[in-house]
Every structure is written in C-alpha cells, then in structure tokens.
Design a protein around this motif. Structure first.
Motif, PDB file in Angstrom:
ATOM      1  N   LEU A 230      -7.604  -1.510   3.049  1.00 23.80           N
ATOM      2  CA  LEU A 230      -8.668  -1.968   3.953  1.00 23.80           C
ATOM      3  C   LEU A 230      -8.653  -1.178   5.259  1.00 23.80           C
ATOM      4  N   LEU A 243     -15.339  -0.871   0.968  1.00 23.90           N
ATOM      5  CA  LEU A 243     -14.923  -2.038   1.745  1.00 23.90           C
ATOM      6  C   LEU A 243     -15.374  -3.367   1.135  1.00 23.90           C
ATOM      7  N   LEU A 246     -13.061  -4.200  -1.672  1.00 23.60           N
ATOM      8  CA  LEU A 246     -11.711  -4.502  -1.194  1.00 23.60           C
ATOM      9  C   LEU A 246     -11.658  -5.879  -0.543  1.00 23.60           C
ATOM     10  N   ARG A 247     -12.705  -6.254   0.181  1.00 21.80           N
ATOM     11  CA  ARG A 247     -12.730  -7.589   0.792  1.00 21.80           C
ATOM     12  C   ARG A 247     -12.774  -8.672  -0.282  1.00 21.80           C
ATOM     13  N   ASP A 250      -9.375  -8.951  -1.679  1.00 22.73           N
ATOM     14  CA  ASP A 250      -8.479  -9.645  -0.762  1.00 22.73           C
ATOM     15  C   ASP A 250      -8.675 -11.158  -0.856  1.00 22.73           C
TER      16      ASP A 250
END
Length: 366
Positions: A230, A243, A246-247, A250
């Motif tokens: 990130l 992004l 990846l968020r 997460d």
C-alpha cells in the motif's frame, strides 16, 4: 583422507533444503535487481557527476537502506537512510573536533549510539548509524574536504528512496503469495476439523488446532507485505492503479485475522469435547460449508468474481446457525460450538464487504 572429507561434506549438507533455497532465491530476485540498479545509480551520481573518487558510503547506504527485508515501505527505507546519515554527519563533526584515535573512536561510537536510540526505537536504525560512523572514523579522509561522505550518504539515501518507487519489488505479488499460504493452511485446518467431528477423531482435532495456532506468523507476514504494498503503491506511478485492489485485500485480511482467532477458540472447544464416541455430522456439515466459503474468499484475491460466491455461501451457513434447529436436543457443549461459529461467520461476511449490521442480520435468529 577422502573418507573424512566426504563425511564432513555430508554433515554440512545434510540439513540443506535445496527446494527452499531455490524458492528463496527466486523470490529474492526482484530485490536483487532493485539493489543492483540502485547501487549502480548511486555510484554513477557520486563518482561521475559529483567527482568523488571512491563513493563508498553512497553505495553502502543504498544497499543497507533497501536490504532484503520483507517490509520495503518508503518510510522504512527513509528511516534507514536517515539513521546512517546521522551516524556519518555526527562522526564527521566529531572527527573535525577530536581527530582520530582509539579513544576518539570510542567517544564517537558512544555518542552515535545514544543519539540514534534517542531518535528511533528501531535497533537496526542505531546499528546502521554506528556502523557508518565507524567507516568515517577508520577509513582515510576522502579528497574534497569535510562532509564529502555526508553528501555521498545523502545521494545513497535519495537513490534508495527513488528506486523504491520507480523499480518496486512486486509488493502486490508478495502480498498475494502470503495470502495464498494462509488460505492453504486454513483449508487443511477446516478439513481436519470436519473429519474430527464426523469420526470423533481427537488426533485430527489436535492437528487442526496446531495448524491454526501456527497461522499467526502467516497473518503477520501478510499484514507486513500488504502494508508495504500500500505504501509503495501510493508513491509509485506504476502501481497506483492497484490501490483499490490492495485496499480490498487489506479489508479481507483484517477480518480474516479476526475470524482465525475465533476459529482457534472453536477448534480448542471441539478438541476438548471429542473422545466420547459420538459423531457430530450437523456441526461438521456447517464447518465444511464454512471452509468451502473461506476457500472462495481466498480465491477472490485472484478472481474478484469469487467474492459474491463466498458471500452467498456464508449467508447460507449463517441462516442455519440456530442450535435449536441445527442440533435439537443435543448437549449444551454442542450448542456452545454452534453459537461460537456465529461470530466467526460475521467476521467472514464482513471480509466479503458487508458492514457489521448487515452481516449480523443474515444470522438465523436465536
């Protein structure tokens, strides 16, 4: 002579894991390429552009700032670079004041270590600063006057930071690989729990509990690489488009972490309740369905279309989690296991993108 030599070589290589060594080497190749490019760039800038004859510190700081650490966040790289720059700058100032000698080296090392520990809790920060300060004290003075080495250090740190963004180490792939390792272990643990419940097999329950307890390092690795991915993706123009993925990953990771903690408690409860000769097919079926949903959740990291599959499967499980309907007339110990599965399913539903209230609303009322 040949006999003792052969026996020595055999003992030395007996514990060598060739497959592990090959895997480690292949996974390190992006870091190797990154370090080589960065060190070469530091040398070119300091030697050819700035005219420094032997820009040793520019190269060594670049290498030590990047390293092979799993955490390759720009912040970590910057912290390492700042640490060594503090060591270099303090040493050069004290070298001008105190000169060179044994006691001067001791004084410089003492001051650098104390200052480094004051500014950062990181052990690596202090050691990097102290190591570079000793290079300043022990190596011959470079041409160009005071603080040439500080300039070299600044070049090395800036190049390391720039290369982190321009030539990243495939942090997205590393995070995905860590996730895969975790979900493989969860698949095996669920299968062991299901078999234990269906066959009243304490040994399989023990195996599931052992595997689940061993997943914490995998969760920690996934968290570390994902945090690094990130941070690098926010900085790198080549990875910024990743992004959103990846968020989402997460969010999955944080809720799966909670789910695994719940699953460990459930496995412990199951492990202590087995051995009475009774089979528990209803609870086994629920955990089997939950395990298949978790597999779909893991697959969604590569194929986003698996996310609604996991959500629907978990919703189907959630609607069954009423002990009075699932296991009517069973002992309280069985009821407790079913009730313990409810928060596990809530965590997993939240991993699919639901908020807490929506996830809870999908549970069967009790």
């Amino acid at each position: 002579m040949a006999g003792p030599v052969r026996r020595t070589l055999t003992r030395a290589t007996r514990g060598f894991d060739a497959a592990g060594a090959l895997s480690r080497t292949v996974s390190s190749l992006p870091a190797v390429v990154q370090i080589v490019i960065a060190a070469s760039a530091s040398y070119v800038i300091a030697h050819l552009l700035l005219g420094h004859a032997v820009p040793l510190l520019a190269v060594t700081i670049t290498i030590s700032s990047l390293g092979f650490a799993r955490d390759a966040r720009p912040r970590r790289v910057l912290e390492n670079a700042v640490g060594v720059l503090i060591g270099i700058a303090l040493s050069e100032v004290m070298l001008l004041v105190l000169g060179k000698g044994v006691w001067q080296m001791g004084v410089v090392l003492l001051v650098v270590l104390v200052v480094a520990r004051f500014f950062s809790p990181s052990n690596a920060f202090a050691i990097a600063a102290a190591t570079q300060s000793m290079l300043v004290m022990l190596l011959p003075d470079p041409d160009g006057g005071p603080f040439v080495r500080s300039i070299d250090g600044t070049v090395g740190g800036l190049v390391a930071l720039a290369v982190t963004a321009v030539v990243p180490r495939d942090p997205v792939g590393l995070a995905r690989a860590d996730a895969r390792r975790l979900f493989v272990e969860l698949d095996v643990a669920f299968a062991s729990l299901v078999a234990a419940l269906r066959d009243d097999d304490v040994r399989r329950a023990d195996e599931a509990l052992r595997r689940l307890r061993a997943t914490q390092p995998l969760l920690d690795d996934w968290a570390s690489t994902l945090e690094s991915a990130l941070a690098i993706s926010r900085l790198s123009p080549f990875l910024r488009s990743r992004l959103p993925h990846l968020r989402q990953q997460d969010r999955i990771r944080s809720n799966v972490d909670l789910a695994v903690r719940n699953l460990r408690v459930i496995a412990r409860r199951i492990d202590t309740s087995l051995g009475d000769g009774a089979r528990r097919p209803a609870v086994a079926d629920v955990l089997d369905a939950t395990g298949r949903a978790v597999s779909a959740l893991g697959a969604s990291l590569d194929d986003v279309e698996q996310l609604p599959v996991a959500r629907d499967a978990l919703t189907a499980v959630a609607r069954r989690l009423d002990p009075s309907l699932l296991i009517p007339g069973q002992p309280v110990t069985e009821t407790i296991v079913v009730l313990m599965i409810r928060p596990l399913v809530i965590d997993l539903l939240m991993a699919t993108g639901l908020d807490h209230d929506d996830a809870r609303a999908r549970l069967a009322p009790v």
